[in-house]
Design a protein around this motif. Structure first.
Motif, PDB file in Angstrom:
ATOM      1  N   THR A 187      15.669  17.513   7.881  1.00 14.63           N
ATOM      2  CA  THR A 187      14.970  16.834   8.968  1.00 14.63           C
ATOM      3  C   THR A 187      14.364  15.526   8.473  1.00 14.63           C
ATOM      4  O   THR A 187      14.089  15.369   7.282  1.00 14.63           O
ATOM      5  CB  THR A 187      13.863  17.721   9.557  1.00 14.63           C
ATOM      6  N   SER A 188      14.166  14.608   9.412  1.00 15.98           N
ATOM      7  CA  SER A 188      13.524  13.332   9.097  1.00 15.98           C
ATOM      8  C   SER A 188      12.230  13.218   9.879  1.00 15.98           C
ATOM      9  O   SER A 188      12.115  13.752  10.991  1.00 15.98           O
ATOM     10  CB  SER A 188      14.445  12.163   9.425  1.00 15.98           C
ATOM     11  N   SER A 189      11.275  12.527   9.283  1.00 15.91           N
ATOM     12  CA  SER A 189       9.983  12.292   9.934  1.00 15.91           C
ATOM     13  C   SER A 189       9.596  10.841   9.742  1.00 15.91           C
ATOM     14  O   SER A 189       9.642  10.325   8.614  1.00 15.91           O
ATOM     15  CB  SER A 189       8.886  13.165   9.314  1.00 15.91           C
ATOM     16  N   VAL A 190       9.222  10.200  10.836  1.00 16.60           N
ATOM     17  CA  VAL A 190       8.782   8.804  10.729  1.00 16.60           C
ATOM     18  C   VAL A 190       7.433   8.756  10.006  1.00 16.60           C
ATOM     19  O   VAL A 190       6.575   9.618  10.208  1.00 16.60           O
ATOM     20  CB  VAL A 190       8.720   8.117  12.113  1.00 16.60           C
ATOM     21  N   VAL A 191       7.267   7.766   9.151  1.00 12.04           N
ATOM     22  CA  VAL A 191       6.028   7.601   8.395  1.00 12.04           C
ATOM     23  C   VAL A 191       5.034   6.849   9.278  1.00 12.04           C
ATOM     24  O   VAL A 191       5.362   5.775   9.793  1.00 12.04           O
ATOM     25  CB  VAL A 191       6.279   6.820   7.090  1.00 12.04           C
ATOM     26  N   PRO A 192       3.829   7.382   9.461  1.00 10.49           N
ATOM     27  CA  PRO A 192       2.823   6.681  10.264  1.00 10.49           C
ATOM     28  C   PRO A 192       2.479   5.320   9.653  1.00 10.49           C
ATOM     29  O   PRO A 192       2.538   5.134   8.430  1.00 10.49           O
ATOM     30  CB  PRO A 192       1.604   7.607  10.217  1.00 10.49           C
ATOM     31  N   GLU A 193       2.123   4.403  10.510  1.00  6.05           N
ATOM     32  CA  GLU A 193       1.815   3.018  10.106  1.00  6.05           C
ATOM     33  C   GLU A 193       0.837   2.953   8.935  1.00  6.05           C
ATOM     34  O   GLU A 193       1.030   2.195   7.994  1.00  6.05           O
ATOM     35  CB  GLU A 193       1.251   2.246  11.313  1.00  6.05           C
ATOM     36  N   GLU A 194      -0.203   3.774   8.968  1.00  2.24           N
ATOM     37  CA  GLU A 194      -1.240   3.714   7.936  1.00  2.24           C
ATOM     38  C   GLU A 194      -0.766   4.219   6.570  1.00  2.24           C
ATOM     39  O   GLU A 194      -1.432   3.985   5.557  1.00  2.24           O
ATOM     40  CB  GLU A 194      -2.502   4.460   8.368  1.00  2.24           C
ATOM     41  N   LEU A 195       0.393   4.867   6.500  1.00  2.00           N
ATOM     42  CA  LEU A 195       0.909   5.386   5.231  1.00  2.00           C
ATOM     43  C   LEU A 195       2.117   4.611   4.701  1.00  2.00           C
ATOM     44  O   LEU A 195       2.633   4.918   3.622  1.00  2.00           O
ATOM     45  CB  LEU A 195       1.285   6.863   5.388  1.00  2.00           C
ATOM     46  N   ARG A 196       2.554   3.603   5.436  1.00  2.00           N
ATOM     47  CA  ARG A 196       3.760   2.856   5.075  1.00  2.00           C
ATOM     48  C   ARG A 196       3.668   2.160   3.714  1.00  2.00           C
ATOM     49  O   ARG A 196       4.650   2.080   2.993  1.00  2.00           O
ATOM     50  CB  ARG A 196       4.060   1.790   6.132  1.00  2.00           C
ATOM     51  N   LEU A 197       2.516   1.673   3.370  1.00  2.00           N
ATOM     52  CA  LEU A 197       2.347   0.883   2.143  1.00  2.00           C
ATOM     53  C   LEU A 197       2.775   1.640   0.886  1.00  2.00           C
ATOM     54  O   LEU A 197       3.266   1.038  -0.065  1.00  2.00           O
ATOM     55  CB  LEU A 197       0.884   0.433   2.016  1.00  2.00           C
ATOM     56  N   ASN A 198       2.632   2.952   0.884  1.00  2.00           N
ATOM     57  CA  ASN A 198       2.936   3.754  -0.307  1.00  2.00           C
ATOM     58  C   ASN A 198       4.354   4.314  -0.347  1.00  2.00           C
ATOM     59  O   ASN A 198       4.743   4.910  -1.347  1.00  2.00           O
ATOM     60  CB  ASN A 198       1.937   4.911  -0.406  1.00  2.00           C
ATOM     61  N   VAL A 199       5.116   4.158   0.717  1.00  2.00           N
ATOM     62  CA  VAL A 199       6.425   4.805   0.799  1.00  2.00           C
ATOM     63  C   VAL A 199       7.401   4.290  -0.253  1.00  2.00           C
ATOM     64  O   VAL A 199       7.954   5.070  -1.031  1.00  2.00           O
ATOM     65  CB  VAL A 199       7.031   4.659   2.217  1.00  2.00           C
ATOM     66  N   LEU A 200       7.640   2.995  -0.278  1.00  2.00           N
ATOM     67  CA  LEU A 200       8.646   2.484  -1.212  1.00  2.00           C
ATOM     68  C   LEU A 200       8.254   2.672  -2.672  1.00  2.00           C
ATOM     69  O   LEU A 200       9.103   3.083  -3.472  1.00  2.00           O
ATOM     70  CB  LEU A 200       8.982   1.028  -0.885  1.00  2.00           C
ATOM     71  N   PRO A 201       6.999   2.419  -3.066  1.00  2.00           N
ATOM     72  CA  PRO A 201       6.642   2.717  -4.457  1.00  2.00           C
ATOM     73  C   PRO A 201       6.830   4.196  -4.801  1.00  2.00           C
ATOM     74  O   PRO A 201       7.257   4.530  -5.910  1.00  2.00           O
ATOM     75  CB  PRO A 201       5.165   2.318  -4.547  1.00  2.00           C
ATOM     76  N   ARG A 202       6.554   5.081  -3.844  1.00  2.00           N
ATOM     77  CA  ARG A 202       6.718   6.517  -4.093  1.00  2.00           C
ATOM     78  C   ARG A 202       8.179   6.889  -4.322  1.00  2.00           C
ATOM     79  O   ARG A 202       8.509   7.667  -5.212  1.00  2.00           O
ATOM     80  CB  ARG A 202       6.147   7.315  -2.930  1.00  2.00           C
ATOM     81  N   TYR A 203       9.076   6.344  -3.502  1.00  2.00           N
ATOM     82  CA  TYR A 203      10.472   6.753  -3.557  1.00  2.00           C
ATOM     83  C   TYR A 203      11.337   5.901  -4.485  1.00  2.00           C
ATOM     84  O   TYR A 203      12.369   6.371  -4.972  1.00  2.00           O
ATOM     85  CB  TYR A 203      11.081   6.770  -2.153  1.00  2.00           C
ATOM     86  N   LEU A 204      10.928   4.657  -4.732  1.00  2.00           N
ATOM     87  CA  LEU A 204      11.741   3.776  -5.570  1.00  2.00           C
ATOM     88  C   LEU A 204      11.053   3.370  -6.867  1.00  2.00           C
ATOM     89  O   LEU A 204      11.650   2.660  -7.686  1.00  2.00           O
ATOM     90  CB  LEU A 204      12.130   2.516  -4.787  1.00  2.00           C
ATOM     91  N   GLY A 205       9.812   3.795  -7.049  1.00  2.00           N
ATOM     92  CA  GLY A 205       9.091   3.464  -8.278  1.00  2.00           C
ATOM     93  C   GLY A 205       8.987   1.972  -8.501  1.00  2.00           C
ATOM     94  O   GLY A 205       8.774   1.207  -7.568  1.00  2.00           O
ATOM     95  N   ARG A 206       9.180   1.555  -9.737  1.00  2.00           N
ATOM     96  CA  ARG A 206       9.023   0.137 -10.089  1.00  2.00           C
ATOM     97  C   ARG A 206      10.089  -0.756  -9.462  1.00  2.00           C
ATOM     98  O   ARG A 206       9.999  -1.981  -9.525  1.00  2.00           O
ATOM     99  CB  ARG A 206       9.015  -0.027 -11.604  1.00  2.00           C
TER     100      ARG A 206
END
Length: 138
Positions: free
Chosen positions: A10-29
């Protein structure tokens, strides 16, 4: 519950207030380069792409993807495999993110990026537009 239901990703849209951390979390540096590659691949695959807001989605198998927020069906073309067809914004986002992850994995040889690609590809096989996505990335 059937095995198919248990294996459904399943997929879940990331709420606006949590977007800033998504790419660093999944792609690291590699998060800045990864985001840039998504937009670059969007422009390569859809000649009408001119930027805009993107949604971030997390997957129940640990993966993620990005998809344009304000886009309808688009005509996607990839000259290297002869793909040319219509797909919805979510399928386009999955496709573009797969291309970007593959490109990033080739550049970095980072096992985490390679795993993200496989997680998203597994989700893509279950997507309602799976046939189009898989033909586009083949």
């Amino acid at each position: 519950m059937t095995t198919e239901m248990q294996d459904r990703i399943t997929s879940s849209v990331v709420p606006e207030e949590l977007r800033l951390n998504v790419l660093p979390r999944y792609l690291g540096r590699h998060h800045i380069n990864g985001e840039s590659l998504v937009y670059d691949w969007a422009a390569r695959l859809y000649c009408g792409y001119d930027g805009g807001l993107w949604h971030y989605f997390t997957l129940s198998n640990g993966g993620f993807y990005m998809a344009p927020a304000n886009m309808g069906r688009v005509h996607v073309r990839w000259h290297l495999n002869g793909y040319s067809d219509m797909m919805g914004a979510d399928a386009f986002g999955v496709t573009v993110t797969l291309f970007a992850l593959c490109h990033l994995a080739e550049k970095t040889l980072d096992d985490t990026i390679i795993e993200r690609f496989h997680q998203l590809r597994e989700f893509a096989t279950q997507h309602t537009e799976a046939a189009n996505i898989l033909r586009a990335i083949d």
